[in-house]
Scaffold this motif. Structure first.
Motif, short mmCIF file in Angstrom:
data_model
loop_
_atom_site.label_atom_id
_atom_site.label_comp_id
_atom_site.label_asym_id
_atom_site.label_seq_id
_atom_site.Cartn_x
_atom_site.Cartn_y
_atom_site.Cartn_z
N THR A 69 -43.40 -31.74 -58.33
CA THR A 69 -43.82 -31.76 -56.93
C THR A 69 -43.32 -33.04 -56.29
OG1 THR A 69 -45.81 -30.47 -57.42
CG2 THR A 69 -45.78 -31.70 -55.34
N VAL A 70 -42.63 -32.91 -55.16
CA VAL A 70 -42.08 -34.07 -54.48
C VAL A 70 -42.82 -34.28 -53.17
CG1 VAL A 70 -39.99 -35.17 -53.55
CG2 VAL A 70 -39.81 -33.55 -55.47
N LYS A 71 -43.29 -35.49 -52.95
CA LYS A 71 -43.96 -35.85 -51.71
C LYS A 71 -43.40 -37.17 -51.20
CE LYS A 71 -48.28 -33.43 -52.72
NZ LYS A 71 -49.76 -33.53 -52.85
N TYR A 72 -43.64 -37.38 -49.89
CA TYR A 72 -43.11 -38.59 -49.23
C TYR A 72 -44.24 -39.29 -48.47
CZ TYR A 72 -38.93 -35.83 -50.09
OH TYR A 72 -37.95 -35.06 -50.68
N ILE A 73 -44.20 -40.59 -48.52
CA ILE A 73 -45.12 -41.40 -47.72
C ILE A 73 -44.33 -42.03 -46.59
CG2 ILE A 73 -46.73 -43.34 -47.71
CD1 ILE A 73 -47.22 -42.84 -50.65
N LEU A 74 -44.76 -41.76 -45.37
CA LEU A 74 -44.12 -42.34 -44.19
C LEU A 74 -45.10 -43.28 -43.50
CD1 LEU A 74 -41.96 -42.53 -41.90
CD2 LEU A 74 -43.09 -40.56 -40.86
N SER A 75 -44.64 -44.46 -43.18
CA SER A 75 -45.45 -45.42 -42.45
C SER A 75 -44.60 -45.96 -41.30
CB SER A 75 -45.91 -46.56 -43.37
OG SER A 75 -46.64 -47.52 -42.65
N TYR A 76 -45.15 -45.98 -40.08
CA TYR A 76 -44.38 -46.51 -38.96
C TYR A 76 -45.31 -47.16 -37.94
CZ TYR A 76 -45.64 -42.21 -36.40
OH TYR A 76 -46.31 -41.18 -35.79
N ARG A 77 -44.75 -48.08 -37.17
CA ARG A 77 -45.50 -48.82 -36.16
C ARG A 77 -44.61 -49.08 -34.96
NH1 ARG A 77 -45.78 -54.04 -34.80
NH2 ARG A 77 -44.51 -54.64 -36.59
N PHE A 78 -45.12 -48.76 -33.76
CA PHE A 78 -44.36 -49.01 -32.54
C PHE A 78 -44.34 -50.51 -32.25
CE2 PHE A 78 -45.75 -44.56 -31.72
CZ PHE A 78 -44.49 -44.00 -31.57
N PHE A 79 -43.28 -50.95 -31.59
CA PHE A 79 -43.20 -52.34 -31.17
C PHE A 79 -44.38 -52.69 -30.27
CE2 PHE A 79 -38.24 -52.27 -31.42
CZ PHE A 79 -38.33 -52.24 -32.81
N ASN A 80 -44.82 -53.94 -30.37
CA ASN A 80 -45.90 -54.48 -29.53
C ASN A 80 -47.23 -53.77 -29.73
OD1 ASN A 80 -44.04 -56.29 -28.30
ND2 ASN A 80 -43.41 -54.68 -26.88
N THR A 81 -47.41 -53.13 -30.90
CA THR A 81 -48.70 -52.54 -31.24
C THR A 81 -49.08 -53.00 -32.65
OG1 THR A 81 -47.75 -50.54 -32.23
CG2 THR A 81 -48.23 -50.49 -29.85
N THR A 82 -50.35 -52.90 -32.97
CA THR A 82 -50.84 -53.31 -34.28
C THR A 82 -51.20 -52.12 -35.16
OG1 THR A 82 -53.08 -53.49 -33.38
CG2 THR A 82 -51.73 -55.50 -33.38
N ARG A 85 -49.29 -46.31 -38.53
CA ARG A 85 -49.52 -44.89 -38.74
C ARG A 85 -48.94 -44.49 -40.09
NH1 ARG A 85 -49.43 -42.53 -32.86
NH2 ARG A 85 -49.59 -44.46 -31.68
N LYS A 86 -49.76 -43.90 -40.93
CA LYS A 86 -49.33 -43.58 -42.29
C LYS A 86 -49.60 -42.10 -42.56
CE LYS A 86 -49.30 -45.86 -46.80
NZ LYS A 86 -49.88 -46.95 -47.60
N GLU A 87 -48.60 -41.39 -43.10
CA GLU A 87 -48.72 -39.97 -43.37
C GLU A 87 -48.11 -39.62 -44.72
OE1 GLU A 87 -47.41 -37.40 -40.19
OE2 GLU A 87 -47.65 -39.01 -38.71
N ARG A 88 -48.68 -38.61 -45.37
CA ARG A 88 -48.09 -38.06 -46.59
C ARG A 88 -47.47 -36.72 -46.22
NH1 ARG A 88 -48.65 -39.01 -52.00
NH2 ARG A 88 -50.36 -40.46 -51.64
N LEU A 89 -46.19 -36.56 -46.47
CA LEU A 89 -45.46 -35.38 -46.02
C LEU A 89 -44.76 -34.68 -47.20
CD1 LEU A 89 -43.74 -37.14 -42.98
CD2 LEU A 89 -45.75 -35.66 -42.88
N GLN A 90 -44.48 -33.41 -47.00
CA GLN A 90 -43.68 -32.66 -47.96
C GLN A 90 -42.30 -32.35 -47.39
OE1 GLN A 90 -46.45 -29.41 -49.00
NE2 GLN A 90 -46.54 -30.31 -51.06
N GLU A 91 -42.19 -32.35 -46.06
CA GLU A 91 -40.89 -32.18 -45.43
C GLU A 91 -40.17 -33.52 -45.36
OE1 GLU A 91 -41.20 -30.35 -41.65
OE2 GLU A 91 -41.77 -28.40 -42.45
#
Length: 383
Positions: A69-82, A85-91
């Motif tokens: 089973t393959v999964k991905y962890i994505l984490s991102y943050r917009f500029f000038n914000t604290t 956002r973290k998500e676990r995805l299969q796509e």
């Protein structure tokens, strides 16, 4: 520590789309969950308007992907914000809506799990990516629908915006594009809002707002920002209608009807608040509110307001309805008179029953009735 290399493989620039490819190799010396061969990810983006499609790939074999089973962890943050956002995805992709942000930082990690036990077998290091968008010259964008067919949007122009910048707006709904009918201007004659009327919305179809910052000296230089709204989430309802009250079993009952709306008018969709003088504001889901009647105070008023809460989440309350004077002097007189008459009738009834019992009225009436019955109708006429 991971060794990171940024390798531009594909660069396509156009008005609608650009692609950039990056890769990161896995650090050596990972423990337990890291396979000796290692994993690494490749990231790229596709841009269209305010949508950034972040995609990635890995170096897993077909056999590995079928066996595990393959999964991905994505984490991102917009500029000038604290907010991270973290998500676990299969796509292997994520659509990020840029809206009024000038870019973001993102990172992706691949994880491989055993299908039987769910235990992690190996994982990659983070692959990082930074996307820088053109500058954003507006802030505090806010839109609202009211009176069913009126649509207002307002914004502030940032201090760092060029002097020759002017802001224009339009929106797309149900496949049609509508230009702003009337701009709201500040003291410097800059457009800081748009007012539109006689607009009819389909509640399930999104409004796609387009804000364009245009350089008046050079019309070819312009920046566009986009934001989408679901109509019902930005609708400010009118106050509830036909607000009235009645006296029921020593209680005051306030009645009203829901206001018209662009979406569902089901009774279950609305949340109401009732405000009565000297009492706390209460939340109500029905179209009435009852509370005990006590000695009335002068000029006591009741008001009601509404919003959509159940069918769709909406944070905008309507204005309060016009005050209904429940305990003004006339109402007090009528209520007190009614109570006085009721008490007087009860007293007189009790007094009559007591007098009859005292003087045996019932027994005498029965005796008189029996005498008249024995005499018969003929004798009654002679008498």
């Amino acid at each position: 520590m991971a060794h990171v290399t940024a390798v531009p493989v594909i660069v396509i620039l156009s008005f609608f789309q650009c692609k950039t490819l990056f890769s990161t190799s896995l650090a050596s010396g990972q423990h337990k969950v890291t396979d000796a061969l290692g994993l690494h990810n490749v990231l790229w983006i596709t841009k269209h308007d305010s949508r950034i499609i972040l995609s990635w790939n890995n170096n897993l074999t077909k056999e590995e992907t079928e066996k595990h089973t393959v999964k991905y962890i994505l984490s991102y943050r917009f500029f000038n914000t604290t907010q991270e956002r973290k998500e676990r995805l299969q796509e292997k992709k994520k659509i990020i809506h840029l809206e009024l942000h000038s870019g973001f930082n993102a990172k992706v990690k691949t994880q491989l799990f055993a299908k039987e036990t769910g235990e992690i077998i190996k994982e990659s290091d983070w692959t990082e990516f930074t996307y820088k968008a053109p500058p954003v010259y507006i802030q505090n964008l806010s839109c609202i629908i009211y009176n069913i067919s009126f649509f207002n949007c307002t914004w502030h122009i940032k201090a760092e915006a060029p002097e020759d910048i002017q802001i224009f707006s339009s929106y797309k709904h149900v496949g049609k594009v509508f230009e702003c009918q009337q701009y709201i201007k500040n003291a410097k004659k800059k457009n800081i809002g748009c007012h539109m009327k006689e607009i009819y919305f389909q509640p399930s179809r999104k409004i796609k707002l387009n804000i364009t910052a245009r350089n008046l000296r050079n019309n070819s230089r312009q920046l566009s920002y986009y934001k989408a709204f679901t109509p019902q989430t930005i609708e400010k309802l009118n106050p509830p209608i036909n607000v009235s009250f009645s006296l029921e079993n020593r209680s005051i009952k306030i009645h009203w009807k829901p206001p018209p709306t662009i979406g569902s008018a089901s009774n279950k969709c609305f949340l109401y608040q009732v405000k009565i003088t000297d009492l706390k504001i209460v939340n109500v889901t029905e179209q009435n509110y009852k509370y005990p009647f006590h000695k009335p105070a002068k000029r006591c008023t009741a008001q009601v307001r509404a919003k959509k809460e159940i069918c769709i989440r909406n944070k905008i309350w309507s204005e309060w309805s016009e005050p209904v004077f429940i305990h003004n002097e006339k109402t007090v007189d009528v209520l007190l008179l009614s109570l006085t008459l009721f008490c007087l009738l009860m007293f007189l009834g009790g007094l009559l029953m007591h007098a009859c019992k005292r003087w045996r009225c019932t027994q005498r009436l029965l005796q008189e009735y029996q005498k008249r019955t024995e005499m018969g109708p003929f004798n009654n006429r002679n008498v």
